[in-house]
Design a protein around this motif. Structure first.
Motif, PDB file in Angstrom:
ATOM      1  N   SER A   5       0.814  -1.213   0.000  1.00  0.00           N
ATOM      2  CA  SER A   5       0.000   0.000   0.000  1.00  0.00           C
ATOM      3  C   SER A   5       0.845   1.260   0.000  1.00  0.00           C
ATOM      4  CB  SER A   5      -0.928  -0.008   1.224  1.00  0.00           C
ATOM      5  OG  SER A   5      -0.173  -0.081   2.413  1.00  0.00           O
ATOM      6  N   SER A   6       2.134   1.152   0.338  1.00  0.00           N
ATOM      7  CA  SER A   6       3.002   2.320   0.383  1.00  0.00           C
ATOM      8  C   SER A   6       3.480   2.747  -1.004  1.00  0.00           C
ATOM      9  CB  SER A   6       4.217   2.040   1.267  1.00  0.00           C
ATOM     10  OG  SER A   6       4.959   0.943   0.767  1.00  0.00           O
ATOM     11  N   SER A   7       3.241   1.914  -2.023  1.00  0.00           N
ATOM     12  CA  SER A   7       3.686   2.245  -3.376  1.00  0.00           C
ATOM     13  C   SER A   7       2.885   3.419  -3.918  1.00  0.00           C
ATOM     14  CB  SER A   7       3.516   1.037  -4.306  1.00  0.00           C
ATOM     15  OG  SER A   7       3.754   1.404  -5.644  1.00  0.00           O
ATOM     16  N   PRO A   8       3.543   4.324  -4.696  1.00  0.00           N
ATOM     17  CA  PRO A   8       2.808   5.438  -5.299  1.00  0.00           C
ATOM     18  C   PRO A   8       1.908   4.999  -6.442  1.00  0.00           C
ATOM     19  CG  PRO A   8       5.090   5.438  -6.025  1.00  0.00           C
ATOM     20  CD  PRO A   8       4.983   4.385  -4.961  1.00  0.00           C
ATOM     21  N   ILE A   9       2.064   3.763  -6.917  1.00  0.00           N
ATOM     22  CA  ILE A   9       1.244   3.258  -8.019  1.00  0.00           C
ATOM     23  C   ILE A   9      -0.096   2.795  -7.457  1.00  0.00           C
ATOM     24  CG2 ILE A   9       1.106   1.608  -9.911  1.00  0.00           C
ATOM     25  CD1 ILE A   9       4.139   1.327  -9.724  1.00  0.00           C
ATOM     26  N   PRO A  10      -1.229   3.219  -8.058  1.00  0.00           N
ATOM     27  CA  PRO A  10      -2.543   2.772  -7.571  1.00  0.00           C
ATOM     28  C   PRO A  10      -2.635   1.252  -7.514  1.00  0.00           C
ATOM     29  CG  PRO A  10      -2.796   4.542  -9.157  1.00  0.00           C
ATOM     30  CD  PRO A  10      -1.339   4.168  -9.166  1.00  0.00           C
ATOM     31  N   LEU A  11      -3.360   0.758  -6.502  1.00  0.00           N
ATOM     32  CA  LEU A  11      -3.459  -0.688  -6.305  1.00  0.00           C
ATOM     33  C   LEU A  11      -3.997  -1.409  -7.537  1.00  0.00           C
ATOM     34  CD1 LEU A  11      -4.745  -1.004  -2.623  1.00  0.00           C
ATOM     35  CD2 LEU A  11      -2.583  -1.841  -3.542  1.00  0.00           C
ATOM     36  N   TYR A  12      -4.997  -0.827  -8.187  1.00  0.00           N
ATOM     37  CA  TYR A  12      -5.595  -1.535  -9.313  1.00  0.00           C
ATOM     38  C   TYR A  12      -4.601  -1.689 -10.470  1.00  0.00           C
ATOM     39  CZ  TYR A  12      -6.400   2.536 -12.383  1.00  0.00           C
ATOM     40  OH  TYR A  12      -6.246   3.614 -13.212  1.00  0.00           O
ATOM     41  N   LEU A  13      -3.669  -0.715 -10.614  1.00  0.00           N
ATOM     42  CA  LEU A  13      -2.645  -0.824 -11.648  1.00  0.00           C
ATOM     43  C   LEU A  13      -1.621  -1.903 -11.292  1.00  0.00           C
ATOM     44  CD1 LEU A  13      -1.928   2.896 -12.630  1.00  0.00           C
ATOM     45  CD2 LEU A  13      -3.241   1.193 -13.899  1.00  0.00           C
ATOM     46  N   GLN A  14      -1.295  -2.011 -10.019  1.00  0.00           N
ATOM     47  CA  GLN A  14      -0.383  -3.070  -9.574  1.00  0.00           C
ATOM     48  C   GLN A  14      -0.981  -4.447  -9.849  1.00  0.00           C
ATOM     49  OE1 GLN A  14       1.474  -2.519  -5.655  1.00  0.00           O
ATOM     50  NE2 GLN A  14       0.548  -0.488  -5.569  1.00  0.00           N
ATOM     51  N   ILE A  15      -2.273  -4.569  -9.539  1.00  0.00           N
ATOM     52  CA  ILE A  15      -2.943  -5.854  -9.748  1.00  0.00           C
ATOM     53  C   ILE A  15      -3.060  -6.148 -11.233  1.00  0.00           C
ATOM     54  CG2 ILE A  15      -5.092  -7.141  -9.411  1.00  0.00           C
ATOM     55  CD1 ILE A  15      -5.449  -5.464  -6.815  1.00  0.00           C
ATOM     56  N   ALA A  16      -3.428  -5.138 -12.026  1.00  0.00           N
ATOM     57  CA  ALA A  16      -3.537  -5.330 -13.474  1.00  0.00           C
ATOM     58  C   ALA A  16      -2.213  -5.789 -14.053  1.00  0.00           C
ATOM     59  CB  ALA A  16      -4.000  -4.037 -14.144  1.00  0.00           C
ATOM     60  N   ASP A  17      -1.112  -5.243 -13.545  1.00  0.00           N
ATOM     61  CA  ASP A  17       0.211  -5.636 -14.019  1.00  0.00           C
ATOM     62  C   ASP A  17       0.479  -7.108 -13.715  1.00  0.00           C
ATOM     63  OD1 ASP A  17       2.650  -5.043 -15.279  1.00  0.00           O
ATOM     64  OD2 ASP A  17       3.645  -4.769 -13.356  1.00  0.00           O
ATOM     65  N   PHE A  44      -5.354 -10.692  -3.514  1.00  0.00           N
ATOM     66  CA  PHE A  44      -4.514  -9.503  -3.381  1.00  0.00           C
ATOM     67  C   PHE A  44      -4.862  -8.664  -2.150  1.00  0.00           C
ATOM     68  CE2 PHE A  44      -4.192 -10.620  -7.871  1.00  0.00           C
ATOM     69  CZ  PHE A  44      -2.830 -10.512  -8.092  1.00  0.00           C
ATOM     70  N   ASP A  45      -5.822  -9.147  -1.374  1.00  0.00           N
ATOM     71  CA  ASP A  45      -6.201  -8.478  -0.126  1.00  0.00           C
ATOM     72  C   ASP A  45      -6.640  -7.033  -0.386  1.00  0.00           C
ATOM     73  OD1 ASP A  45      -6.689  -8.168   2.563  1.00  0.00           O
ATOM     74  OD2 ASP A  45      -4.611  -7.672   3.070  1.00  0.00           O
ATOM     75  N   VAL A  46      -7.569  -6.885  -1.350  1.00  0.00           N
ATOM     76  CA  VAL A  46      -8.096  -5.564  -1.701  1.00  0.00           C
ATOM     77  C   VAL A  46      -9.621  -5.636  -1.757  1.00  0.00           C
ATOM     78  CG1 VAL A  46      -6.052  -4.877  -3.009  1.00  0.00           C
ATOM     79  CG2 VAL A  46      -7.945  -6.032  -4.188  1.00  0.00           C
ATOM     80  N   ALA A  47     -10.242  -4.478  -1.907  1.00  0.00           N
ATOM     81  CA  ALA A  47     -11.693  -4.429  -2.052  1.00  0.00           C
ATOM     82  C   ALA A  47     -12.103  -4.941  -3.434  1.00  0.00           C
ATOM     83  CB  ALA A  47     -12.192  -2.999  -1.857  1.00  0.00           C
ATOM     84  N   ARG A  48     -13.336  -5.415  -3.521  1.00  0.00           N
ATOM     85  CA  ARG A  48     -13.840  -5.944  -4.785  1.00  0.00           C
ATOM     86  C   ARG A  48     -13.807  -4.891  -5.885  1.00  0.00           C
ATOM     87  NH1 ARG A  48     -18.590  -6.728  -7.738  1.00  0.00           N
ATOM     88  NH2 ARG A  48     -18.907  -8.849  -8.548  1.00  0.00           N
ATOM     89  N   VAL A  49     -14.091  -3.628  -5.532  1.00  0.00           N
ATOM     90  CA  VAL A  49     -14.091  -2.570  -6.530  1.00  0.00           C
ATOM     91  C   VAL A  49     -12.700  -2.370  -7.134  1.00  0.00           C
ATOM     92  CG1 VAL A  49     -13.669  -0.733  -4.834  1.00  0.00           C
ATOM     93  CG2 VAL A  49     -14.807  -0.192  -6.996  1.00  0.00           C
ATOM     94  N   THR A  50     -11.648  -2.584  -6.330  1.00  0.00           N
ATOM     95  CA  THR A  50     -10.278  -2.465  -6.838  1.00  0.00           C
ATOM     96  C   THR A  50      -9.963  -3.588  -7.812  1.00  0.00           C
ATOM     97  OG1 THR A  50      -9.610  -1.440  -4.751  1.00  0.00           O
ATOM     98  CG2 THR A  50      -7.853  -2.259  -6.172  1.00  0.00           C
ATOM     99  N   ALA A  51     -10.402  -4.792  -7.475  1.00  0.00           N
ATOM    100  CA  ALA A  51     -10.217  -5.926  -8.376  1.00  0.00           C
ATOM    101  C   ALA A  51     -10.957  -5.685  -9.687  1.00  0.00           C
ATOM    102  CB  ALA A  51     -10.702  -7.211  -7.718  1.00  0.00           C
ATOM    103  N   ARG A  52     -12.154  -5.112  -9.599  1.00  0.00           N
ATOM    104  CA  ARG A  52     -12.935  -4.834 -10.808  1.00  0.00           C
ATOM    105  C   ARG A  52     -12.208  -3.830 -11.692  1.00  0.00           C
ATOM    106  NH1 ARG A  52     -17.181  -2.520  -8.813  1.00  0.00           N
ATOM    107  NH2 ARG A  52     -18.472  -4.391  -8.566  1.00  0.00           N
TER     108      ARG A  52
END
Length: 247
Positions: A5-17, A44-52
């Motif tokens: 979570s400390s990364s400056p890259i949004p979580l959804y972009l990290q997951i997409a990668d 990935f231990d995130v909210a469903r909206v982030t996964a979407r």
């Protein structure tokens, strides 16, 4: 698996990668259904909206396709790069460039001196600087900032602009290269490099710095090359251990 979570890259972009990488490596095959949003969110231990958001990004890229009532499927195999072999001699480097088909896109050309240190050699009076993107089959794999001594560049400006610089340099002025060396380091892509390589910011990259000197130790060629992390292959023959005689 928790994301940083400390990364400056949004979580959804990290997951997409991460999901994109699974397609590229064949973990998820074309035509295969992928896990549900709930399963991705749990992994990935995130909210469903982030996964979407991550899945929708891959849909917009054409890598995934939703099918009503069935799920989301891999619709296309991600393009893959043929790895660039890291070589350790000038002759092998020239041979590697001559054996590959590349597309060159110059994004910048000007007069600028290379950012060398005293250990690299002596500066010439003038240099031509070109920033280029090298691609293979339409997929960018490296960004290179190269500096050529003006006297050498003026031998054939059109060739140096349109062709690979090192084979051209060796062909036109082979005796100019009295010393050649390169340094490989590992880092992460800044925003501009990431844009040119079409990878997320902070993606792993390999950085190669090359310096060619003439007999007077003048730097005639300097290059700072940034390769996509998935475009580099380092292979070394480590030999074998001597077999001990047990008798």
């Amino acid at each position: 698996m928790s994301r940083a979570s400390s990364s400056p890259i949004p979580l959804y972009l990290q997951i997409a990668d991460s999901l994109r990488d699974r397609i590229a490596r064949g973990v998820w095959q074309q035509g295969e259904i992928i896990p549900t949003l709930e399963q991705i969110a749990d992994e990935f231990d995130v909210a469903r909206v982030t996964a979407r958001q991550a899945v929708q990004l891959l849909m917009s890229e054409g890598a995934l396709t939703p099918q009503r009532g069935r799920g989301t499927f891999v619709s296309a195999t991600a393009p893959t790069l043929k790895p660039v072999q890291v070589v350790t001699t000038l002759a092998a480097l020239v041979e590697m460039y001559q054996a590959t088909t590349q597309q060159l896109l110059t994004v910048e050309e000007n007069r600028r001196r290379p950012p060398i240190t005293t250990a690299d050699g002596v500066l010439a009076e003038h240099y031509v600087h070109m920033k280029r993107v090298h691609s293979s089959d339409g997929l960018p794999y490296c960004v290179i900032s190269l500096y050529l001594e003006d006297k050498i560049f003026s031998m054939s400006p059109d060739r140096f602009r349109e062709e690979l610089a090192i084979p051209t340099l060796v062909e036109l002025s082979p005796r100019s290269i009295a010393k050649a060396r390169q340094t490989l380091t590992i880092g992460s892509a800044d925003a501009e490099t990431a844009r040119l390589l079409r990878v997320p910011t902070d993606s792993p990259v390999a950085r190669v710095q090359r310096v060619f000197n003439d007999l007077e130790n003048v730097v005639i060629y300097y290059a700072d090359v940034v390769y996509r992390g998935d475009a580099v292959k380092v292979e070394m023959d480590l030999g074998s251990l001597p077999v001990k005689n047990s008798s």
